[in-house]
Design a protein around this motif. Structure first.
Motif, mmCIF file in Angstrom:
data_model
loop_
_atom_site.group_PDB
_atom_site.id
_atom_site.type_symbol
_atom_site.label_atom_id
_atom_site.label_comp_id
_atom_site.label_asym_id
_atom_site.label_seq_id
_atom_site.Cartn_x
_atom_site.Cartn_y
_atom_site.Cartn_z
ATOM 1 N N SER A 1 3.374 8.138 2.325
ATOM 2 C CA SER A 1 2.127 8.340 1.593
ATOM 3 C C SER A 1 1.643 6.972 1.123
ATOM 4 O O SER A 1 2.419 6.020 1.015
ATOM 5 C CB SER A 1 2.316 9.308 0.415
ATOM 6 O OG SER A 1 3.228 8.757 -0.534
ATOM 7 N N CYS A 2 0.326 6.911 0.853
ATOM 8 C CA CYS A 2 -0.279 5.634 0.470
ATOM 9 C C CYS A 2 -0.851 5.709 -0.938
ATOM 10 O O CYS A 2 -1.143 6.792 -1.467
ATOM 11 C CB CYS A 2 -1.404 5.270 1.448
ATOM 12 S SG CYS A 2 -0.867 5.050 3.156
ATOM 13 N N LYS A 3 -1.046 4.563 -1.520
ATOM 14 C CA LYS A 3 -1.708 4.457 -2.812
ATOM 15 C C LYS A 3 -3.191 4.804 -2.651
ATOM 16 O O LYS A 3 -3.722 4.803 -1.540
ATOM 17 C CB LYS A 3 -1.559 3.043 -3.358
ATOM 18 C CG LYS A 3 -0.117 2.673 -3.671
ATOM 19 C CD LYS A 3 -0.044 1.237 -4.176
ATOM 20 C CE LYS A 3 1.399 0.839 -4.453
ATOM 21 N NZ LYS A 3 1.508 -0.559 -4.938
ATOM 22 N N CYS B 1 0.091 1.643 5.675
ATOM 23 C CA CYS B 1 -1.036 1.835 4.762
ATOM 24 C C CYS B 1 -1.958 0.623 4.832
ATOM 25 O O CYS B 1 -1.521 -0.519 4.619
ATOM 26 C CB CYS B 1 -0.532 2.037 3.329
ATOM 27 S SG CYS B 1 0.407 3.567 3.108
ATOM 28 N N LEU B 2 -3.264 0.863 5.150
ATOM 29 C CA LEU B 2 -4.225 -0.212 5.365
ATOM 30 C C LEU B 2 -5.456 0.007 4.487
ATOM 31 O O LEU B 2 -5.818 1.143 4.170
ATOM 32 C CB LEU B 2 -4.650 -0.255 6.840
ATOM 33 C CG LEU B 2 -3.536 -0.384 7.880
ATOM 34 C CD1 LEU B 2 -4.113 -0.209 9.284
ATOM 35 C CD2 LEU B 2 -2.846 -1.729 7.753
ATOM 36 N N THR B 3 -6.120 -1.099 4.158
ATOM 37 C CA THR B 3 -7.370 -0.993 3.393
ATOM 38 C C THR B 3 -8.531 -0.543 4.271
ATOM 39 O O THR B 3 -9.500 0.023 3.777
ATOM 40 C CB THR B 3 -7.715 -2.344 2.752
ATOM 41 O OG1 THR B 3 -7.766 -3.343 3.782
ATOM 42 C CG2 THR B 3 -6.662 -2.741 1.713
ATOM 43 N N GLY C 1 0.790 -1.227 0.000
ATOM 44 C CA GLY C 1 0.000 0.000 0.000
ATOM 45 C C GLY C 1 0.816 1.268 0.000
ATOM 46 O O GLY C 1 0.263 2.352 -0.202
ATOM 47 N N CYS C 2 2.105 1.184 0.288
ATOM 48 C CA CYS C 2 2.941 2.386 0.364
ATOM 49 C C CYS C 2 3.196 2.969 -1.024
ATOM 50 O O CYS C 2 3.501 2.258 -1.982
ATOM 51 C CB CYS C 2 4.269 2.057 1.029
ATOM 52 S SG CYS C 2 4.171 1.920 2.827
ATOM 53 N N LEU C 3 3.095 4.308 -1.085
ATOM 54 C CA LEU C 3 3.480 5.006 -2.301
ATOM 55 C C LEU C 3 4.871 5.572 -2.160
ATOM 56 O O LEU C 3 5.710 5.420 -3.053
ATOM 57 C CB LEU C 3 2.467 6.123 -2.604
ATOM 58 C CG LEU C 3 2.697 6.888 -3.908
ATOM 59 C CD1 LEU C 3 2.542 5.945 -5.103
ATOM 60 C CD2 LEU C 3 1.690 8.032 -4.038
#
Length: 329
Positions: A58-60, A78-80, A46-48
Motif C-alpha cells: 500500500s502507498c501513502k 509507489c510513485l508520485t 512512498g510505501c505505507l
C-alpha cells in the motif's frame, strides 16, 4: 479421582491460554513489521506497508501504486506520477497506475491518448492507422494534420510534396523559390537538379613549330597543344577552361626540299602568261613546256618515257597548220 479430573482441566485451560498468547503475539509482530517499514522492500518513502517478497503493498496518500514486472515476479512500487504508457486513477481505497490502450504511447485516461505508437496517428484523442478525409499523416508528430503545405499541389503527407505550385522547384519533397547551393533549376521538370561542372583531360604534347601549315622556309612560327573535354557542364555549372594553347617558337631557317624546282616552274609560268595569248606559236610553246615539265617527273620510269614520246609524236601530228604555211613565196 475427583482431584485428578480437576487438575487435568486446569492443565488444558492453561495450555489453551498459552497457545492463544503465542498466536496473538505472532500476529502483533507481523503487523508491527509491515507498518514499521524495516523490510528490504520498503526502502521507498512512498510505501505505507510492504513485504519482503512483493515490495509495496500500500502507498501513502497522493502516491500511485505501480506494479513492475521482474521476470515472473511483480513488485509493488509507489510513485508520485505514473510512467509512460500508464495513466493514474484515484479512489478512496488506493491510487493505481493503469496501462494505456495498446495503440497509445501515452494517455490521459482509458479513452484519451496523448501520443500514439509508431504506425498510428492521433486525432481527437484516438490513435488510428488512417487519417480522416482532408487530413494527412505526420510521421514525426504521429498525428493527423491538415493537408499539403501551402506550396504543394500534391503530397504524400504534410512534409513530403510530390508536385509543387507553379514557378516553384521541388527537391527532396520540399518546394523552393530558389534552389539551394550546388543545385540549379530545371524548368522542364520543375525540379532542383545537381549542378554538373566541366571536366577536362591532360594537355597533349606541343606540336612541331609551323607557319601557315609549313614546317620549313621560315624562322618564326607557332606551336600548339590541346586537351579534351571529359564532362560538359550543365547550364549553371562551372564552364570549361581553355582547351587549346598557342605559343611563339623559333627555328633555324632552312629551305624546304624541292623549293628550287618549284620556283623555276613558277617563273616559267609567269613568262608564258606574259606572252601574247593570240600568238599560235606562243600557245604551242607553252604546251611544249608543260610537256617537258611532265616528262621531267616521269624520266625515272621507262614506261612513262615511252608514253611521253608517244604523246610528243601524237601532238606533232595533230598540230594545226597555219594558213600561211601553204603559201609559196
Amino acid at each position: 479421582m475427583h482431584l485428578q479430573l480437576i487438575s487435568f482441566v486446569l492443565i488444558i485451560l492453561h495450555c489453551m491460554d498459552y497457545t492463544g498468547c503465542q498466536q496473538h503475539s505472532s500476529s502483533r509482530h507481523r503487523q508491527h513489521k509491515l507498518i514499521s517499514g524495516v523490510s528490504s522492500g520498503c526502502q521507498q518513502g512512498g510505501c505505507l506497508t510492504c513485504s519482503d517478497y512483493n515490495g509495496c503493498l500500500s502507498c501513502k496518500p497522493r502516491f500511485f501504486m505501480h506494479l513492475e514486472r521482474i521476470g515472473m515476479k511483480q513488485i509493488g512500487v509507489c510513485l508520485t506520477s505514473c510512467p509512460l504508457g500508464f495513466y493514474g486513477t484515484r479512489s478512496p481505497e488506493r491510487n493505481t497506475c493503469t496501462k494505456c490502450r495498446v495503440e497509445c504511447d501515452s494517455c490521459f485516461n482509458k479513452n484519451f491518448c496523448t501520443r500514439c505508437r509508431a504506425g498510428f496517428y492521433l486525432h481527437l484523442g484516438k490513435c488510428q492507422e488512417n487519417c480522416p478525409e482532408g487530413l494527412v499523416r505526420s510521421d514525426t508528430q504521429r498525428e493527423c494534420v491538415p493537408g499539403c503545405p501551402a506550396d504543394c499541389e500534391s503530397c504524400v503527407n504534410s512534409e513530403t510534396c510530390t508536385r509543387c505550385q507553379p514557378h516553384l522547384y521541388q527537391l527532396n519533397g520540399r518546394c523552393h523559390h530558389i534552389c539551394p547551393e550546388d543545385y540549379e533549376p530545371n524548368d522542364k521538370l520543375m525540379e532542383c537538379t545537381p549542378q554538373v561542372h566541366c571536366e577536362v583531360g591532360e594537355w597533349s604534347e606541343w606540336s612541331p613549330c609551323s607557319r601557315s601549315g609549313r614546317t620549313c622556309g621560315f624562322k618564326r612560327g607557332q606551336e600548339t597543344r590541346t586537351r579534351q573535354v571529359l564532362q560538359y557542364p550543365s547550364p549553371f555549372g562551372k564552364p570549361c577552361p581553355e582547351i587549346s594553347e598557342i605559343k611563339e617558337c623559333l627555328v633555324k631557317r632552312r629551305k624546304c626540299p624541292g623549293g628550287r624546282k618549284k620556283n623555276e616552274r613558277r617563273e616559267r609560268r609567269n613568262r608564258n602568261n606574259r606572252k601574247d595569248k593570240d600568238n599560235p606559236e606562243g600557245r604551242r610553246e607553252r604546251k611544249r613546256e608543260k610537256e617537258r615539265e611532265r616528262d621531267t617527273g616521269e624520266n625515272d620510269n621507262p614506261d612513262n618515257t615511252n608514253k611521253t614520246e608517244h604523246r610528243h609524236r601524237r601532238g606533232h601530228e595533230t598540230e594545226p597548220v597555219s594558213p600561211d604555211d601553204g603559201l609559196v613565196q
